[in-house]
Design a protein around this motif. Structure first.
Motif, short mmCIF file in Angstrom:
data_model
loop_
_atom_site.label_atom_id
_atom_site.label_comp_id
_atom_site.label_asym_id
_atom_site.label_seq_id
_atom_site.Cartn_x
_atom_site.Cartn_y
_atom_site.Cartn_z
N ARG A 194 -23.09 2.53 15.06
CA ARG A 194 -21.65 2.36 15.28
C ARG A 194 -20.92 2.13 13.96
N SER A 195 -21.56 1.39 13.06
CA SER A 195 -20.98 1.15 11.76
C SER A 195 -20.82 2.45 10.97
N ALA A 196 -21.87 3.27 10.99
CA ALA A 196 -21.82 4.55 10.28
C ALA A 196 -20.73 5.46 10.86
N LYS A 197 -20.62 5.46 12.20
CA LYS A 197 -19.58 6.27 12.84
C LYS A 197 -18.19 5.75 12.50
N PHE A 198 -18.04 4.43 12.48
CA PHE A 198 -16.76 3.78 12.19
C PHE A 198 -16.29 4.12 10.78
N LEU A 199 -17.25 4.18 9.82
CA LEU A 199 -16.89 4.36 8.43
C LEU A 199 -16.93 5.81 7.95
N LEU A 200 -17.82 6.60 8.52
CA LEU A 200 -18.11 7.90 7.92
C LEU A 200 -17.66 9.11 8.74
N VAL A 201 -17.50 8.95 10.05
CA VAL A 201 -17.08 10.10 10.86
C VAL A 201 -15.57 10.27 10.71
N PRO A 202 -15.10 11.42 10.25
CA PRO A 202 -13.66 11.60 10.02
C PRO A 202 -12.86 11.70 11.30
N ASP A 203 -11.74 11.03 11.35
CA ASP A 203 -10.81 11.12 12.48
C ASP A 203 -9.41 11.25 11.87
N PHE A 204 -9.00 12.49 11.64
CA PHE A 204 -7.74 12.75 10.95
C PHE A 204 -6.53 12.35 11.80
N SER A 205 -6.74 12.15 13.11
CA SER A 205 -5.63 11.74 13.97
C SER A 205 -5.16 10.32 13.65
N LYS A 206 -6.01 9.52 13.01
CA LYS A 206 -5.64 8.14 12.68
C LYS A 206 -4.86 8.03 11.37
N LEU A 207 -4.79 9.12 10.64
CA LEU A 207 -4.03 9.09 9.39
C LEU A 207 -2.53 9.18 9.67
N ASN A 208 -1.76 8.31 9.03
CA ASN A 208 -0.31 8.30 9.18
C ASN A 208 0.30 7.82 7.86
N LYS A 209 1.60 7.58 7.87
CA LYS A 209 2.26 7.15 6.63
C LYS A 209 1.69 5.82 6.12
N ASP A 210 1.32 4.93 7.04
CA ASP A 210 0.74 3.66 6.61
C ASP A 210 -0.61 3.87 5.95
N SER A 211 -1.37 4.86 6.44
CA SER A 211 -2.65 5.19 5.84
C SER A 211 -2.45 5.68 4.40
N VAL A 212 -1.44 6.50 4.21
CA VAL A 212 -1.14 7.03 2.87
C VAL A 212 -0.78 5.90 1.92
N LEU A 213 0.08 4.99 2.39
CA LEU A 213 0.49 3.86 1.55
C LEU A 213 -0.69 2.94 1.25
N SER A 214 -1.55 2.71 2.24
CA SER A 214 -2.73 1.87 2.04
C SER A 214 -3.68 2.51 1.04
N ALA A 215 -3.91 3.82 1.20
CA ALA A 215 -4.81 4.54 0.29
C ALA A 215 -4.24 4.58 -1.12
N LEU A 216 -2.93 4.71 -1.22
CA LEU A 216 -2.27 4.76 -2.52
C LEU A 216 -2.41 3.43 -3.25
N GLY A 217 -2.14 2.34 -2.53
CA GLY A 217 -2.30 1.01 -3.13
C GLY A 217 -3.73 0.73 -3.50
#
Length: 449
Positions: A194-217
């Motif tokens: 479950r940990s590997a799936k949580f961290l490594l399996v891509p789910d592009f539907s969860k990406l949003n503007k907050d994700s971009v700001l978090s990744a940028l910071g």
């Protein structure tokens, strides 16, 4: 100065600077809650377009000047040298960060010892123990902080080669080995899948503007930018080092260790029903120790190894924050390294004690400002104002002030003609500064769209 890093020493030292506490309590949670490896890909993209750009600019300043931050700006500026030199004093940011960071190192040291002997059995007990360390057990907090801080200053007092490089050459591999051992053990649990799936399996539907700001910071703050550490280390860079590949290796090491820590942490969170959205000190010092306690005696061993690895990561980051000021005092003020180390130790020690008193029940009201503890004030000032401002100034300085030919001679052999033009004319001059402004506005809660 003749005290230079070796090539592997430089990579491990800068990687050690980048690998810190965020790899254990921030990076994994942001990855897991923002689409797993989809977030990692976004983070790597923004690292390439923003933080890596500033990272190379700081290396340019250090490599061309071979001086401390203050003299570096003064030496490389073609005009207004007296004004530009003040940009080097952003090294004060590193000292302010070190002041509260070393307090957290003290907490970790306390848990290295206590976790080997006893682990709390419930969240309430664990929370009470951590709150007591902050709010009522001043003696333990002060002693552990003193030991951790004294060790860091002992290392930097030995110099670049005999101190900083030697520590990183054995501590970074030791950190990696500890994580591999814990990862192997974690793989035996059902929660690992479950940990590997949580961290490594891509789910592009969860990406949003907050994700971009978090990744940028995250991309900006995880590479030790804006505190003059990178330019100081680059001043001791050995000749004929491939700057580009060394920098890429540093980014890869940082991401790899963040993912490894995440797999370990979330294996036990999923195995024992913890909160995968938790992050920060509460995740490590409260929740995780309770989860380890469910494993019995092996949990004590695992907790000891985990906090030891966390201490290693913290120390390698901490010593990088001390070097800019010490190098300045040695290089520009002609103090001996030991005298410079003692002076910086005295200043940061007082600030660190103020951070501890800001949480201590009997004195907290006297060491607070605007409802924030002294610890939180330093964190807010550095993360939200000083570091972004320094990043913008570095981009402007290298992109517009330094002679382009000098920068091109240094980097073009590694980047090629088109790569250099893209980095210099587009990313450094426009994209990176604009992105840092967005980071600052987001951190200050001004940005809202």
């Amino acid at each position: 100065m003749n005290d230079k890093f070796s090539k592997i020493g430089f990579i491990l030292a800068v990687a050690g600077s980048a690998v810190g506490l965020g790899n254990a309590w921030k990076f994994p949670t942001l990855v897991g809650t923002n689409g797993g490896s989809a977030f990692i890909l976004l983070y790597l993209l923004l690292t390439l377009l923003v933080s890596f750009v500033i990272f190379l600019a700081e290396i340019v300043i250090g490599r061309l000047s071979e001086s401390d931050p203050v003299r570096a700006f003064e030496k490389l500026a073609p005009s207004y040298k007296g004004a530009w030199k003040y940009a080097g004093f952003f090294m004060i940011s590193a000292l302010l960060i070190y002041a509260f960071y070393s307090v957290v190192m003290g907490w970790i040291l306390k848990y290295v010892v206590s976790s080997a002997l006893y682990l709390p059995k419930s969240i309430d007990e664990s929370g009470a123990a951590f709150n007591a360390l902050l709010g009522s057990d001043f003696l333990s907090a002060a002693i552990c902080f003193t030991i951790a801080s004294a060790f860091c200053f002992f290392i930097v007092s030995k110099g670049v080669k005999s101190g900083i490089e030697r520590l990183n050459v054995w501590m970074m591999p030791a950190l990696f080995i500890l994580l591999v051992l814990m990862l192997i053990y974690a793989a035996s649990f059902d929660g690992f899948g479950r940990s590997a799936k949580f961290l490594l399996v891509p789910d592009f539907s969860k990406l949003n503007k907050d994700s971009v700001l978090s990744a940028l910071g995250l991309a900006f703050f995880t590479l030790s930018l804006g505190v003059t550490t990178i330019m100081t280390y680059a001043a001791s860079l050995p000749a004929r080092t491939n700057i580009l590949t060394s920098s890429i290796n540093i980014v890869c090491i940082n991401v790899l260790i963040g993912v490894m820590m995440g797999l370990i942490v979330f294996t036990f969170i999923f195995e024992f029903g913890g909160d995968p959205k938790a992050q920060g000190p509460g995740l490590v010092f409260v929740s995780l120790v309770v989860l380890f306690s469910k494993l019995g005696a092996i949990g004590n061993i695992l907790a000891f190894l985990f906090f030891t690895s966390l201490l290693f990561a913290a120390i390698t980051s901490a010593i990088s924050m001390l070097e800019p000021a010490i190098y300045y005092l040695v290089n520009s003020r002609k103090l001996s390294r030991k005298c410079a180390s003692l002076l910086v130790f005295a200043v940061t020690y007082v600030l660190g004690i103020c951070c501890i008193l800001g949480y201590y029940g009997g004195t907290s009201e006297y060491f607070s400002l605007g409802g924030k503890s002294f610890f939180d004030v330093l964190d807010y000032l550095t993360s939200n104002i000083l570091m972004p401002l320094s990043g913008i100034i570095v981009a402007i300085f290298v992109g517009f002030a330094i002679k382009k030919r000098a920068v091109e001679i240094l980097l073009r052999p590694y980047m090629g003609r088109m790569g250099f033009k893209l980095w210099y004319f587009v990313l450094l001059r426009f994209v990176a500064p604009a992105a840092i402004v967005v980071i600052a506005l987001n951190q200050l809660k001004i940005l809202n769209f």
